[in-house]
Design a protein around this motif. Sequence first.
Motif, PDB file in Angstrom:
ATOM      1  N   UNK A 122      33.208  19.274  -1.307  1.00 42.25           N
ATOM      2  CA  UNK A 122      31.990  19.903  -0.782  1.00 42.25           C
ATOM      3  C   UNK A 122      31.299  20.711  -1.873  1.00 42.25           C
ATOM      4  N   UNK A 123      32.081  21.350  -2.751  1.00 40.86           N
ATOM      5  CA  UNK A 123      31.525  22.177  -3.820  1.00 40.86           C
ATOM      6  C   UNK A 123      30.906  21.344  -4.940  1.00 40.86           C
ATOM      7  N   UNK A 124      31.328  20.112  -5.061  1.00 38.78           N
ATOM      8  CA  UNK A 124      30.877  19.260  -6.161  1.00 38.78           C
ATOM      9  C   UNK A 124      29.352  19.185  -6.318  1.00 38.78           C
ATOM     10  N   UNK A 125      28.567  19.018  -5.237  1.00 44.76           N
ATOM     11  CA  UNK A 125      27.107  18.995  -5.427  1.00 44.76           C
ATOM     12  C   UNK A 125      26.560  20.316  -5.979  1.00 44.76           C
ATOM     13  N   UNK A 158      17.891  35.657  -6.860  1.00 41.86           N
ATOM     14  CA  UNK A 158      19.223  35.097  -7.088  1.00 41.86           C
ATOM     15  C   UNK A 158      19.911  34.689  -5.782  1.00 41.86           C
ATOM     16  N   UNK A 159      19.434  35.209  -4.665  1.00 43.39           N
ATOM     17  CA  UNK A 159      20.042  34.929  -3.369  1.00 43.39           C
ATOM     18  C   UNK A 159      19.221  33.921  -2.567  1.00 43.39           C
ATOM     19  N   UNK A 160      18.409  33.130  -3.246  1.00 42.78           N
ATOM     20  CA  UNK A 160      17.561  32.162  -2.557  1.00 42.78           C
ATOM     21  C   UNK A 160      17.763  30.775  -3.138  1.00 42.78           C
ATOM     22  N   UNK A 161      17.334  29.783  -2.407  1.00 41.91           N
ATOM     23  CA  UNK A 161      17.359  28.381  -2.827  1.00 41.91           C
ATOM     24  C   UNK A 161      18.766  27.865  -3.116  1.00 41.91           C
ATOM     25  N   UNK A 162      19.704  28.176  -2.247  1.00 41.08           N
ATOM     26  CA  UNK A 162      21.056  27.648  -2.381  1.00 41.08           C
ATOM     27  C   UNK A 162      21.091  26.209  -1.868  1.00 41.08           C
ATOM     28  N   UNK A 163      22.018  25.445  -2.394  1.00 45.19           N
ATOM     29  CA  UNK A 163      22.189  24.060  -1.958  1.00 45.19           C
ATOM     30  C   UNK A 163      22.652  24.017  -0.493  1.00 45.19           C
ATOM     31  N   UNK A 215      37.977  32.185  -0.103  1.00 43.51           N
ATOM     32  CA  UNK A 215      39.057  33.173  -0.184  1.00 43.51           C
ATOM     33  C   UNK A 215      39.183  33.988   1.104  1.00 43.51           C
ATOM     34  N   UNK A 216      38.063  34.332   1.720  1.00 44.62           N
ATOM     35  CA  UNK A 216      38.108  35.081   2.977  1.00 44.62           C
ATOM     36  C   UNK A 216      38.779  34.264   4.082  1.00 44.62           C
ATOM     37  N   UNK A 217      38.420  33.002   4.192  1.00 41.57           N
ATOM     38  CA  UNK A 217      39.030  32.170   5.224  1.00 41.57           C
ATOM     39  C   UNK A 217      40.495  31.868   4.907  1.00 41.57           C
ATOM     40  N   UNK A 218      40.832  31.740   3.633  1.00 41.66           N
ATOM     41  CA  UNK A 218      42.229  31.567   3.270  1.00 41.66           C
ATOM     42  C   UNK A 218      43.039  32.802   3.656  1.00 41.66           C
ATOM     43  N   UNK A 219      42.465  33.975   3.464  1.00 46.91           N
ATOM     44  CA  UNK A 219      43.121  35.222   3.873  1.00 46.91           C
ATOM     45  C   UNK A 219      43.295  35.270   5.385  1.00 46.91           C
ATOM     46  N   UNK A 220      42.247  34.910   6.108  1.00 47.28           N
ATOM     47  CA  UNK A 220      42.330  34.893   7.574  1.00 47.28           C
ATOM     48  C   UNK A 220      43.420  33.930   8.034  1.00 47.28           C
ATOM     49  N   UNK A 221      43.457  32.739   7.458  1.00 47.62           N
ATOM     50  CA  UNK A 221      44.469  31.752   7.837  1.00 47.62           C
ATOM     51  C   UNK A 221      45.875  32.246   7.503  1.00 47.62           C
ATOM     52  N   UNK A 222      46.026  32.904   6.364  1.00 48.28           N
ATOM     53  CA  UNK A 222      47.335  33.419   5.967  1.00 48.28           C
ATOM     54  C   UNK A 222      47.805  34.501   6.927  1.00 48.28           C
ATOM     55  N   UNK A 234      25.775  32.412  -8.751  1.00 45.19           N
ATOM     56  CA  UNK A 234      25.825  33.180  -7.505  1.00 45.19           C
ATOM     57  C   UNK A 234      26.299  32.278  -6.370  1.00 45.19           C
ATOM     58  N   UNK A 235      25.822  31.033  -6.347  1.00 47.71           N
ATOM     59  CA  UNK A 235      26.208  30.126  -5.267  1.00 47.71           C
ATOM     60  C   UNK A 235      27.687  29.749  -5.356  1.00 47.71           C
ATOM     61  N   UNK A 236      28.193  29.529  -6.574  1.00 50.15           N
ATOM     62  CA  UNK A 236      29.626  29.240  -6.734  1.00 50.15           C
ATOM     63  C   UNK A 236      30.463  30.444  -6.320  1.00 50.15           C
ATOM     64  N   UNK A 237      30.038  31.627  -6.717  1.00 53.72           N
ATOM     65  CA  UNK A 237      30.751  32.842  -6.332  1.00 53.72           C
ATOM     66  C   UNK A 237      30.728  33.020  -4.823  1.00 53.72           C
TER      67      UNK A 237
END
Length: 132
Positions: free
Chosen positions: A90-93, A35-40, A114-121, A104-107
């Motif tokens: 970027x997520x569209x493909x 499940x953690x392999x072959x990501x786009x 969300x992590x980067x949004x938290x960092x920026x906030x 799994x890839x969408x998550x």
Amino acid sequence: MNFKKYRPILEVLLLSVVVYSVHKLVFFLNEGNPKFQDFHFPIETIYEFFFICSVIIVFILIKVKEKNIDNVGYTFLLVTFIKMGISYAVLSPILHSGNPNVKIEKLNFFVIFALFLTIETIVTARILNNKQ
């Protein structure tokens, strides 16, 4: 170059490295899991994208603070909205891929967003609280 002025960019870098290391550790521990392999997009690419976006956002906020600190919050909302649109593009493909691990890839993508949004906030709040 005034180090104190650009300290928020260094904070983004340090927090990004910490978050990436933890995320990479999760992937390392699940190395044999299909499940953690072959990501786009590999997670390094996604982290690079969001890191560059975060640095640009923080740099813009620093420049806006120099001119008028009252507009920093509005600017943060605007550039975050723009980043969301770019992120969707970027997520569209990923959404239209035939990959069986698309959930799994969408998550994975959303967690990094969300992590980067938290960092920026957090960094934006520190910029606003430092009214020098």
